[in-house]
Design a protein around this motif. Structure first.
Motif, PDB file in Angstrom:
ATOM      1  N   TYR A  16       0.558  -0.038   2.452  1.00  0.00           N
ATOM      2  CA  TYR A  16       0.630  -1.169   3.677  1.00  0.00           C
ATOM      3  C   TYR A  16       1.745  -2.206   3.592  1.00  0.00           C
ATOM      4  O   TYR A  16       1.938  -2.760   2.418  1.00  0.00           O
ATOM      5  CB  TYR A  16      -0.950  -1.875   3.577  1.00  0.00           C
ATOM      6  N   LEU A  26      -4.104   0.196   0.724  1.00  0.00           N
ATOM      7  CA  LEU A  26      -4.273  -1.173   1.515  1.00  0.00           C
ATOM      8  C   LEU A  26      -4.237  -2.292   0.698  1.00  0.00           C
ATOM      9  O   LEU A  26      -4.164  -2.176  -0.455  1.00  0.00           O
ATOM     10  CB  LEU A  26      -5.472  -0.783   2.300  1.00  0.00           C
ATOM     11  N   ALA A  46      -6.051  -2.648   8.535  1.00  0.00           N
ATOM     12  CA  ALA A  46      -5.416  -2.192   7.522  1.00  0.00           C
ATOM     13  C   ALA A  46      -5.890  -0.546   7.517  1.00  0.00           C
ATOM     14  O   ALA A  46      -5.155   0.237   7.526  1.00  0.00           O
ATOM     15  CB  ALA A  46      -5.833  -2.646   6.141  1.00  0.00           C
TER      16      ALA A  46
END
Length: 190
Positions: A80, A46, A100
């Motif tokens: 991400y 993330l 996220a």
């Protein structure tokens, strides 16, 4: 009482100063627990948070982290997606941790790594040593619980590259994540 010779005193003083300099060179907090993950398990990385005043350092740290996770043997690392802005000084709205984590769940990830870059700069002064500080944590995506975390800081010598010191610090922190063959069951240990 024996008085050391001037050569012996100089040697002892030099060794003492060398040990003192080495001790001040790096401060690292290694993870206190370990996490075992399967090599073929889906692992999401993330966005990292940037708690420094240097733009885009979180992306540098994230790129290094992704590479090191893959070098450890993780075969299914997803990152991400972030928009690349035209202006590096213009901040894009950051995804919330909940957004996220929801993205990681949509990707079918078992674990999600996040963290914060707390320092990523050259110190001011004569030598301008590189200094890095970072925290990392892994969340079990299905439960939302943090199952592993590590934090540390490191400074290098004036001739070292900042990215090299950063990579060294992130690598030290990631030693707490053990990658096993796909047939072994993942487990978190303290």
């Amino acid at each position: 009482m024996t008085i050391p010779s001037p050569t012996r005193r100089a040697t002892l003083a030099a060794l003492g100063m060398g040990a003192l300099l080495l001790a001040g060179c790096a401060v690292t907090a290694l993870p206190g627990q370990s996490l075992t993950v399967p090599a073929d398990g889906k692992f999401a990385v993330l966005p990292l948070s940037n708690a420094t005043d240097v733009p885009l350092v979180e992306r540098r740290a994230q790129a290094i982290t992704v590479s090191l996770l893959q070098q450890k043997g993780l075969r299914n690392v997803v990152v991400y997606p972030q928009k690349a802005g035209d202006n590096p000084l213009e901040a894009e709205p950051a995804a919330s941790p909940a957004q996220a984590l929801a993205w990681a769940k949509q990707q079918g990830a078992r674990y999600a790594l996040s963290g914060t870059v707390t320092e990523w700069r050259y110190k001011t002064g004569v030598d301008s040593e590189p200094a890095v500080g970072i925290t990392l944590q892994v969340t079990d995506v299905p439960t939302g619980q943090v199952v592993w975390s590590a934090s540390g800081g490191r400074s290098g010598w004036g001739y070292q590259a900042l990215a090299a010191v950063g990579q060294s610090q992130i690598e030290a922190l990631l030693r707490g994540i053990r990658v096993t063959a796909a047939t072994e069951k993942p487990a978190a240990k303290s």
